[in-house]
Design an enzyme around this catalytic site. Structure first.
Site, PDB file in Angstrom:
ATOM      1  N   PRO A  10      70.239  75.718  17.759  1.00 18.09           N
ATOM      2  CA  PRO A  10      69.577  74.569  18.379  1.00 18.09           C
ATOM      3  C   PRO A  10      70.092  73.210  17.919  1.00 18.09           C
ATOM      4  CG  PRO A  10      68.095  75.726  16.866  1.00 18.09           C
ATOM      5  CD  PRO A  10      69.297  76.594  17.050  1.00 18.09           C
ATOM      6  N   ARG A  18      74.530  63.238  17.883  1.00 20.92           N
ATOM      7  CA  ARG A  18      73.454  63.547  16.936  1.00 20.92           C
ATOM      8  C   ARG A  18      73.900  63.216  15.511  1.00 20.92           C
ATOM      9  NH1 ARG A  18      72.000  69.617  14.838  1.00 20.92           N
ATOM     10  NH2 ARG A  18      70.201  69.048  13.561  1.00 20.92           N
ATOM     11  N   ALA A  76      69.000  75.023  12.664  1.00 15.84           N
ATOM     12  CA  ALA A  76      67.697  75.086  11.973  1.00 15.84           C
ATOM     13  C   ALA A  76      67.151  76.506  11.852  1.00 15.84           C
ATOM     14  CB  ALA A  76      66.687  74.186  12.677  1.00 15.84           C
ATOM     15  N   HIS A 102      78.195  76.022   8.370  1.00 14.39           N
ATOM     16  CA  HIS A 102      77.454  74.776   8.542  1.00 14.39           C
ATOM     17  C   HIS A 102      78.431  73.614   8.462  1.00 14.39           C
ATOM     18  CE1 HIS A 102      73.667  76.889   8.208  1.00 14.39           C
ATOM     19  NE2 HIS A 102      74.224  77.566   7.214  1.00 14.39           N
ATOM     20  N   ARG A 109      71.134  68.494   0.883  1.00 16.56           N
ATOM     21  CA  ARG A 109      70.211  67.779   1.768  1.00 16.56           C
ATOM     22  C   ARG A 109      68.754  68.107   1.397  1.00 16.56           C
ATOM     23  NH1 ARG A 109      72.153  68.705   7.716  1.00 16.56           N
ATOM     24  NH2 ARG A 109      70.689  66.979   8.049  1.00 16.56           N
TER      25      ARG A 109
HETATM   26  C1  DQA Z   1      73.453  72.711  10.198  1.00 17.38           C
HETATM   27  C2  DQA Z   1      72.514  72.455   9.018  1.00 17.38           C
HETATM   28  C3  DQA Z   1      71.069  72.782   9.384  1.00 17.38           C
HETATM   29  O1  DQA Z   1      70.213  72.502   8.291  1.00 17.38           O
HETATM   30  C4  DQA Z   1      70.631  71.944  10.562  1.00 17.38           C
HETATM   31  O2  DQA Z   1      69.327  72.314  10.970  1.00 17.38           O
HETATM   32  C5  DQA Z   1      71.566  71.959  11.703  1.00 17.38           C
HETATM   33  C6  DQA Z   1      73.001  71.966  11.443  1.00 17.38           C
HETATM   34  C7  DQA Z   1      74.895  72.274   9.896  1.00 17.38           C
HETATM   35  O3  DQA Z   1      75.783  72.691  10.644  1.00 17.38           O
HETATM   36  O4  DQA Z   1      75.149  71.512   8.957  1.00 17.38           O
HETATM   37  O5  DQA Z   1      71.172  71.874  12.860  1.00 17.38           O
HETATM   38  O6  DQA Z   1      73.460  74.110  10.455  1.00 17.38           O
END
Ligand code: DQA
Length: 145
Positions: A10, A18, A76, A102, A109
């Site tokens: 998502p 974003r 997420a 990621h 974070r």
């Molecule tokens: C993410 C990190 C997740 O915490 C976040 O909810 C995302 C992107 C990343 O690619 O850094 O949507 O997966």
């Protein structure tokens, strides 16, 4: 010939606009172009994104049934989706690699991002290298031996 499924959860459809300070300015088309350029001969990149947990799980079944390696950015869902975890476990049980990626480093974070319910069933995890996280994962799933 093989296909690598590059599955994105998502809000990753909003890459480019974003939080560019966190996720960079490239969008999913840019990511697909990078991976397609990197892919070794005979490897097809099939990059998809959904905001829908059920759709993402269906794509993981498709990988299992077709014998496709998976690069998965669960977004997420990483932090709470036991349903996605159970589906991801089927990939490694089938003897196929599943690399959790990621763009950012979730451990640097907010606290809720420090937990991944996916990592325990992933073949490996790559985080914090921007789009290079996916490129490193592609190297991992396509290297011989
Ligand atoms: C993410 C990190 C997740 O915490 C976040 O909810 C995302 C992107 C990343 O690619 O850094 O949507 O997966």
């Amino acid at each position: 010939m093989t296909t690598v499924l590059v599955l994105n959860g998502p809000n990753l459809g909003r890459l480019g606009s974003r939080e560019p300070d966190v996720y960079g300015s490239g969008d999913l088309d840019d990511l697909c172009a990078l991976l397609t350029a990197d892919a070794p001969d005979g490897v097809t990149i099939d990059l998809r994104q959904t905001n829908d947990e059920a759709e993402l799980i269906g794509w993981i079944y498709e990988a299992v049934d077709s014998g496709f390696p998976v690069i998965l950015n669960p977004a997420a869902f990483t932090h709470y989706s036991y349903a996605l975890r159970d589906a991801a476990a089927l990939v490694s049980k089938a003897g196929l690699p599943l690399v959790e990626v990621h763009i950012s480093n979730p451990h640097a974070r907010e606290t809720f991002r420090h937990t991944s319910v996916i990592s325990g069933v992933a073949t490996g995890v790559i985080a914090g290298f921007g789009f290079d996280s996916y490129r490193l994962a592609l190297t991992a799933v396509t290297r011989a031996g």
